[in-house]
Design an enzyme around this catalytic site. Sequence first.
Site, PDB file in Angstrom:
ATOM      1  N   ARG A   1      35.142  24.212  48.643  1.00 40.52           N
ATOM      2  CA  ARG A   1      35.896  24.387  47.457  1.00 40.52           C
ATOM      3  C   ARG A   1      37.559  24.507  47.475  1.00 40.52           C
ATOM      4  O   ARG A   1      37.839  25.131  48.507  1.00 40.52           O
ATOM      5  CB  ARG A   1      35.308  25.556  46.642  1.00 40.52           C
TER       6      ARG A   1
ATOM      7  N   ARG B   1      32.140  28.160  53.825  1.00 41.02           N
ATOM      8  CA  ARG B   1      31.200  27.827  52.696  1.00 41.02           C
ATOM      9  C   ARG B   1      31.585  26.547  52.071  1.00 41.02           C
ATOM     10  O   ARG B   1      32.554  25.921  52.128  1.00 41.02           O
ATOM     11  CB  ARG B   1      31.594  28.969  51.504  1.00 41.02           C
TER      12      ARG B   1
ATOM     13  N   ARG C   1      35.073  39.448  34.262  1.00 43.19           N
ATOM     14  CA  ARG C   1      35.704  39.750  35.380  1.00 43.19           C
ATOM     15  C   ARG C   1      36.871  40.687  35.019  1.00 43.19           C
ATOM     16  O   ARG C   1      37.849  40.930  36.051  1.00 43.19           O
ATOM     17  CB  ARG C   1      36.476  38.480  36.025  1.00 43.19           C
TER      18      ARG C   1
ATOM     19  N   LYS D   1      26.699  36.184  44.722  1.00 44.00           N
ATOM     20  CA  LYS D   1      26.184  36.278  43.382  1.00 44.00           C
ATOM     21  C   LYS D   1      25.684  34.615  43.188  1.00 44.00           C
ATOM     22  O   LYS D   1      24.643  34.628  42.404  1.00 44.00           O
ATOM     23  CB  LYS D   1      27.523  36.165  42.535  1.00 44.00           C
TER      24      LYS D   1
ATOM     25  N   ARG E   1      42.357  36.060  45.920  1.00 44.71           N
ATOM     26  CA  ARG E   1      40.823  36.242  45.104  1.00 44.71           C
ATOM     27  C   ARG E   1      40.456  37.753  45.325  1.00 44.71           C
ATOM     28  O   ARG E   1      39.945  38.226  44.178  1.00 44.71           O
ATOM     29  CB  ARG E   1      40.018  34.957  45.219  1.00 44.71           C
TER      30      ARG E   1
HETATM   31  P1  AMP Z   1      33.936  31.631  41.187  1.00 40.54           P
HETATM   32  O1  AMP Z   1      33.304  30.654  41.239  1.00 40.54           O
HETATM   33  O2  AMP Z   1      33.229  32.860  40.261  1.00 40.54           O
HETATM   34  O3  AMP Z   1      34.597  32.413  42.476  1.00 40.54           O
HETATM   35  O4  AMP Z   1      35.576  31.487  40.273  1.00 40.54           O
HETATM   36  C1  AMP Z   1      36.272  30.451  40.827  1.00 40.54           C
HETATM   37  C2  AMP Z   1      37.704  30.604  40.153  1.00 40.54           C
HETATM   38  O5  AMP Z   1      37.431  30.495  38.454  1.00 40.54           O
HETATM   39  C3  AMP Z   1      38.070  32.250  40.079  1.00 40.54           C
HETATM   40  O6  AMP Z   1      39.002  32.531  41.373  1.00 40.54           O
HETATM   41  C4  AMP Z   1      39.135  32.043  38.765  1.00 40.54           C
HETATM   42  O7  AMP Z   1      40.180  31.333  38.984  1.00 40.54           O
HETATM   43  C5  AMP Z   1      38.295  31.276  37.688  1.00 40.54           C
HETATM   44  N1  AMP Z   1      37.464  32.227  37.129  1.00 40.54           N
HETATM   45  C6  AMP Z   1      35.839  32.332  37.157  1.00 40.54           C
HETATM   46  N2  AMP Z   1      35.332  33.086  36.168  1.00 40.54           N
HETATM   47  C7  AMP Z   1      36.547  33.664  35.603  1.00 40.54           C
HETATM   48  C8  AMP Z   1      36.800  34.812  34.792  1.00 40.54           C
HETATM   49  N3  AMP Z   1      35.623  35.213  34.362  1.00 40.54           N
HETATM   50  N4  AMP Z   1      37.883  35.131  34.137  1.00 40.54           N
HETATM   51  C9  AMP Z   1      38.949  34.408  34.621  1.00 40.54           C
HETATM   52  N5  AMP Z   1      39.218  33.478  35.558  1.00 40.54           N
HETATM   53  C10 AMP Z   1      37.835  33.202  36.107  1.00 40.54           C
END
Ligand code: AMP
Length: 214
Positions: free
Chosen positions: A161, A128, A89, A13, A172
């Site tokens: 990360r 990553r 999400r 993404k 996740r």
């Molecule tokens: P990402 O970079 O999209 O993988 O997001 C990293 C982390 O941020 C996720 O594993 C969640 O802990 C939190 N996060 C990101 N977007 C959301 C969302 N829409 N709702 C809840 N938690 C989120």
Amino acid sequence: MRLILIGPPGVGKGTQSALLSSRLGVFPLSSGEIFRKEIEAQTDLGRLANSYIKHGELVPNGVTIEMMAKRLREPEVRKKGFILDGFPRTTRQADALDEILEEMDLPLSGVVSLEAPEELIVRRLSGRMGCTQCGAIYHSINKPPRREGFCDVCNSPIVVRSDDQPETIRERLRIFKETTAPVVEHYQAKSMLTRVDSTQDPEEVYAAILNALK
Ligand code: AMP
């Protein structure tokens, strides 16, 4: 263009959002990236978010929706359009987003579900790395930076990360299947969804996304 990219962590993404925003001038809105900036700036929201993110858990709906609603209402986002990556999400977030966009009179151009087998996703996430400044994404094997530890684009340090550790990755992915997969159904039921095979080369995925929006 007003687009939602949905898919498990590591499916691509962020890569596609970066390509679409740099080539088409659309505003990228990544909820994960916004949280990471808040954590770095040590704000109250950042501290709260980090207590969930470090365990691979979702940040509660209320604060997440409020934060994203604020971004969506910024004039630049209305002007340029947006690519949502990582939001919505949960079905509660999807319902809230429907309401916000309706109230703003901003219909979506489409919703793309990026799909790839779990083994490939785990492999991608395991190597990553991301730029701390511009968000460019690298991989220790598939896409190493030219100079180790530094971004090709802006020369800032790149890091792994903290939530890209094996146990957190598994958590996740579990949460994605349980909580985010129903969001795909939410948009499928509205006939807005296109599924794109994200095992292909990023340029092919990019072309497939543009094709889906025609
Ligand atoms: P990402 O970079 O999209 O993988 O997001 C990293 C982390 O941020 C996720 O594993 C969640 O802990 C939190 N996060 C990101 N977007 C959301 C969302 N829409 N709702 C809840 N938690 C989120």
